[in-house]
Design a protein around this motif. Sequence first.
Motif: not given
Length: 98
Positions: A18-20, A71-80
């Motif tokens: 998912e991160i990828i 960049f901000i969206k990526f950080g939000e998406n991978i937080g969990d």
Amino acid sequence: MIIVQAKAIPKDETSKNEIIGFAQDLIEKSREEAGNVDYNLLVNTDDDTLLFVEQWDSIEILNNHLKTEHFIKFGENIGDLVAEDLKISVFDANPTSL
């Protein structure tokens, strides 16, 4: 030149994938930013950790990158999806010859 290494430790194989997937948009848009020299994601085959390796023309340009929507969206998406906070190292490097 500024070099960034950001290490992500996924919770599991599904999280890694998912991160990828989320990283694809981040990488594509980051490479289009003025002042980006290179932006890659590497996978460690021993432990499945992920390493972002970035090159920027200056610290100011990097700081602008950190404020972008992608960049901000990526950080939000991978937080969990990560087992712990990203380990980020930033280097100020000058080219040299061998």
